[in-house]
Design an enzyme around this catalytic site. Structure first.
Site, PDB file in Angstrom:
ATOM      1  NE  ARG A  94      -2.537   0.904   3.555  1.00  0.00           N
ATOM      2  CZ  ARG A  94      -3.224   0.636   4.668  1.00  0.00           C
ATOM      3  NH1 ARG A  94      -4.482   0.236   4.572  1.00  0.00           N
ATOM      4  NH2 ARG A  94      -2.678   0.765   5.857  1.00  0.00           N
ATOM      5  CE  LYS A 106      -2.289   4.761   7.140  1.00  0.00           C
ATOM      6  NZ  LYS A 106      -3.546   5.322   7.614  1.00  0.00           N
ATOM      7  CD  GLU A 121     -11.929   5.612   4.389  1.00  0.00           C
ATOM      8  OE1 GLU A 121     -11.415   4.679   5.016  1.00  0.00           O
ATOM      9  OE2 GLU A 121     -11.341   6.241   3.490  1.00  0.00           O
TER      10      GLU A 121
END
Ligand code: PLP
Ligand code: COI
Length: 348
Positions: A86, A189, A225
Site C-alpha cells: 500500500r 494513505k 468510511e
C-alpha cells in the site's frame, strides 16, 4: 543484546493513542535516483528544507502498523507485506520512488528491535504502533516532484485509539464535508486526505461523536468510511457487508475481518455500495475498523440532524462484532492459531 534490556517503566495499561518518544528511528534518503545507506537515529527531529514539496504540496505518504508481544514473549507483526504494497501504491500515485520490499521490512524490523524496551508486554492491552513515512524533501518552488526523499520509521507504544479499552462503543457523525473525490486520492494513505479531514473530525466531536463518517462525495448517499477507519456492517439477514468505494482506504484490518467472517465464522460477506438512509433499518451491528481503531462497535450515527441508534434494543456490543474482535485480536497476539499465515515474527 536488546533482549537483555529491561522494559521501560510505563503504565502500559493506561496508554492512549499518543506520540511517546522512543529511543531510535530508522532513516534512509533517496538522492540522485538511489537509496543511500540507512541509519538508526536518536534525534526525533527532522531538518527539512523550507522548499520541501512535502511541506507545500503534501508530497508525502505514510503507513500504520502494530507489533504485539505474544504470551511466549515473541514479537509479532500483522501482514506487514500489505503495508509495504500500500505504501508503494501511494508513492507511485504521488510520483515518489519505490521502496524496495527488503528495505521496507528491514526498516520495520530494525526499528522494532532497536526499541525493544518500548514494546508493551503481553497482557497489557497496549501495542507498539509503527509509523513508516516517505516525504519529498529538498529545495523546490514550482509544482513538481521532489528530487530527494526521506524514508523514516518511528514507533510509539499505544493503547486504544478511541477512549475506552478493548471493544469500546463509539458514535459517528456524518460529515457534510467530503473526504475524497471519486477519482481523487482517497484510496491512498497520504497526509493530504487527513489534513482535509481535521475540520470534519472537529465538527463530529462538537456533536459528541468520536469521529466523522463520510458518505460518497458524488451523491452523499453511500457510506464511504470514517476519518481513520473503515466500516463493516452486520445486516439483519446475517450478511457482513463492507462498503465498496474507490475513494476509501483499502484497509488491512477490514480485509482480514472479512476473511475471518467468511472462512472462520461461516458468514456471508459482501463488498457493495451501502446506502445509509434507505438501508439503516436493516443494520444489526456496525463497526469501525483499522490498525489504530482495531474494531470499535458503532452505537449511534448522526445524520439528517438526529442521532440514530444502530443497536435498537439498547445493547452495546453485538455478538458478530464481539466474535470478530476476539478472533482478530486473538490471531494478532498469537493466542489463536494463525491459520492464514498472517503473522510475521521479529527476531529479537
Ligand atoms: N481508513 C482510513 C481513513 C484510515 O486512516 C485507516 C487506518 O489506517 C483505515 C481505513 C484502516 O486501514 P488499516 O486497517 O490498514 O489500518
Ligand atoms: C492507522 O490506523 O494506522 C492510521 O493510520 C489512522 C491514523 C489516523 C491514526
Amino acid at each position: 543484546m536488546n533482549k537483555k534490556l529491561a522494559k521501560k517503566d510505563l503504565n502500559w495499561a493506561e496508554l492512549g493513542f499518543q506520540y511517546l518518544r522512543t529511543d531510535f528511528r530508522y532513516s534512509c534518503s533517496f538522492i540522485n535516483g538511489e537509496w543511500q545507506p540507512s541509519t538508526m537515529l536518536q534525534d526525533e527531529n527532522l531538518v527539512v528544507h523550507e522548499g520541501a514539496p512535502a511541506l507545500h504540496y503534501a508530497q508525502q505518504c505514510f503507513e500504520g502498523m502494530k507489533a504485539q508481544t505474544a504470551e511466549d514473549g515473541s514479537i509479532l507483526l500483522f501482514r506487514p507485506e500489505l503495508n509495504y504494497e500500500r505504501m508503494n501504491q501511494a508513492a507511485a500515485r504521488l510520483l515518489m520512488p519505490e521502496i524496495p520490499a527488503l528495505m521496507f521490512l528491514d526498516a520495520i524490523e530494525s526499528t522494532v528491535q532497536a526499541n525493544y524496551a518500548w514494546i508493551p508486554p503481553y497482557g497489557t492491552g497496549a501495542s507498539l504502533y509503527i509509523r513508516p513515512m516517505l516525504i519529498g524533501v529538498g529545495e523546490n518552488l514550482g509544482l513538481q516532484p521532489a528530487r530527494r526523499y526521506d524514508f523514516r520509521v518511528f514507533v510509539s507504544p499505544v493503547g486504544p485509539y478511541y477512549s475506552g479499552a478493548g471493544l469500546g462503543v463509539i458514535n459517528l457523525a456524518v460529515s457534510n464535508l467530503d473526504r475524497a473525490a471519486p477519482r481523487g486520492t482517497g484510496s491512498f494513505k497520504i497526509g493530504a486526505n487527513y489534513a482535509g479531514g481535521l475540520m470534519a473530525t472537529r465538527m463530529a466531536k462538537d456533536l459528541g461523536a468520536s469521529e466523522a463518517l463520510y458518505l460518497d462525495a458524488a451523491e452523499g448517499r453511500f457510506i464511504d468510511e470514517a476519518g481513520s477507519a473503515n466500516i463493516i456492517i452486520s445486516m439483519k439477514d446475517g450478511t457482513l457487508v463492507s462498503p465498496a468505494s474507490h475513494a476509501i482506504l483499502p484497509g488491512i484490518t477490514r480485509r482480514s475481518l472479512m476473511t475471518i467472517a467468511e472462512v472462520q465464522l461461516g458468514l456471508n460477506t459482501e463488498q457493495r455500495p451501502v446506502e445509509l438512509r434507505t438501508e439503516f433499518e436493516s443494520f444489526d451491528e456496525m463497526g469501525a475498523c483499522g490498525t489504530a481503531a482495531v474494531l470499535s462497535p458503532v452505537g449511534q450515527i448522526w445524520y439528517d440532524r438526529a442521532w440514530h441508534n444502530v443497536y435498537k434494543d439498547g445493547q452495546t456490543v453485538g455478538p458478530v462484532m464481539q466474535k470478530l474482535y476476539d478472533t482478530l485480536v486473538g490471531i494478532q497476539k498469537g493466542e489463536l492459531e494463525d491459520t492464514f499465515g498472517w503473522l510475521h515474527e521479529v527476531s529479537i
